[in-house]
Design an enzyme around this catalytic site. Structure first.
Site, short mmCIF file in Angstrom:
data_model
loop_
_atom_site.label_atom_id
_atom_site.label_comp_id
_atom_site.label_asym_id
_atom_site.label_seq_id
_atom_site.Cartn_x
_atom_site.Cartn_y
_atom_site.Cartn_z
CB CYS A 153 -28.78 19.79 -76.10
SG CYS A 153 -29.78 18.62 -75.14
CG HIS A 180 -34.24 15.48 -74.94
ND1 HIS A 180 -33.39 14.43 -75.10
CD2 HIS A 180 -33.45 16.58 -74.77
CE1 HIS A 180 -32.13 14.86 -75.04
NE2 HIS A 180 -32.15 16.17 -74.86
CG ASN A 184 -25.72 6.38 -73.43
OD1 ASN A 184 -26.42 5.57 -74.04
ND2 ASN A 184 -24.56 6.80 -73.89
#
Length: 333
Positions: A153, A180, A184
């Site tokens: 991203c 950011h 997970n």
């Protein structure tokens, strides 16, 4: 259109499917993951970041049903599915585990013709090409590009900025920092983790982290001299990257912002890049489909040092590009 299979139904895999179905880009011939069907269906139906899906969703043995679509489900906890038997042309790997050539090649060995990886490959030798929409997607060569990486991203967010500045003002070298949202790979509570800084609770700390975006950008522009790092912060999604550059040509804030406005309105970056004229926080860009959203009021210039800030929803923006690149490849293979 070539057949598409979705392998990995986590954060990006589920958003990828949402985008594909919502925009009528494709319906995958199969979904594979290591969890049970009812749980995966429930996670698709109700998403903490993006809300409820507008159709009924259910999961039963061997299938996921979304509205009137029934998609075969394959539990891949023991092995990668037999893509040849399923007639799959293109596998979208959203597991995060196909970042080496061996990991991606496993799909080809199972009969797939192409693999699109939703993560940065560890090196340029681990994929055949890094292709980003609005940057270099038009260089896709079906004869030679069987393993394609989409980068990250952050890669997609920064690449749009780099393209505009390189083409208009040139870049000598630069340094970026991305703030950011947690992911997970981090822990909800304090516990020992592989990366020491990740050992502290993600929702309670600002956690410095590495970023592979600079390396991936250099896969596209081999002469680019940029490095950077990330700071993980307690937000569920939505990120911002600040890119500080020494340009080759002198420029003003007005000239830089005008270049971004033009790139967002026309040409290959239209739909990939957007601009913000007003002052906003990260809530503004959650569920925004653009890869890179330039905060024009934050553009600054001091001497020959240029500073640019680009927002991006690190899940939704990336999933939109992944779905569009998958559809693009499927039409050409």
């Amino acid at each position: 259109m070539a057949t598409i299979a979705l392998h990995g139904f986590g954060r990006i895999g589920r958003q990828f499917l949402r985008v594909g179905l919502k925009n009528n880009l494709f319906v995958p011939v199969s979904i594979s993951d290591i969890r049970d069907e009812p749980t995966l269906a429930a996670l698709f139906a109700v998403d903490t970041n993006y809300g409820r899906w507008h159709e009924p969703v259910s999961g039963s043995e061997g299938q996921l049903t979304i509205g009137d679509r029934t998609i075969p489900y394959i539990n891949s906890s023991k092995d990668i599915p037999d893509w040849a038997a399923l007639g799959v042309d293109l596998v979208i790997d959203c597991t995060g585990r196909a970042t080496t050539r061996a990991g991606a090649q496993a799909h080809l060995d199972k009969g797939a013709k192409y693999v699109l990886i939703s993560a940065p490959s560890k090196s340029l030798a681990d994929c055949d090409a890094v292709l980003l929409k609005g940057i270099n997607l038009d260089t896709f060569d079906p004869a030679n590009h069987h393993i394609v990486s989409m980068g990250s991203c952050t890669t997609n967010a920064l690449a749009a900025v780099v393209k505009v500045i390189r083409e208009n003002f040139g870049i000598q070298y630069g340094l970026f920092s991305t703030v950011h949202s947690y992911t997970n790979t981090q822990s909800l509570t304090d516990q020992p983790m592989k990366d020491r800084r990740d050992s502290w609770a993600a929702a309670e700390n600002i956690i410095p982290s590495s970023s592979g975006a600079a390396r991936t950008l250099q896969f596209i522009w081999s002469d680019l001299k940029i490095t950077g790092k990330a700071y993980r912060v307690p937000t569920r999604t939505g990120s911002i990257a600040e890119l500080n550059l020494i340009t080759e040509k002198d420029c003003t804030v007005q000239e830089v912002n005008d270049a971004f406005r033009k790139a967002a309105a026309e040409g290959p970056l239209k739909g990939v890049m957007d601009t913000l004229e007003d002052e906003w926080s990260s809530a503004r860009i959650v569920a925004d489909p653009h890869s890179s959203i330039i905060d024009l009021p934050l553009t600054a210039k001091e001497g020959n040092l240029l500073s640019v800030a680009a927002w991006y929803d690190n899940e939704w923006g990336f999933a939109n590009r992944l779905a569009e690149v998958a559809a693009f490849m499927a039409e050409r293979i």
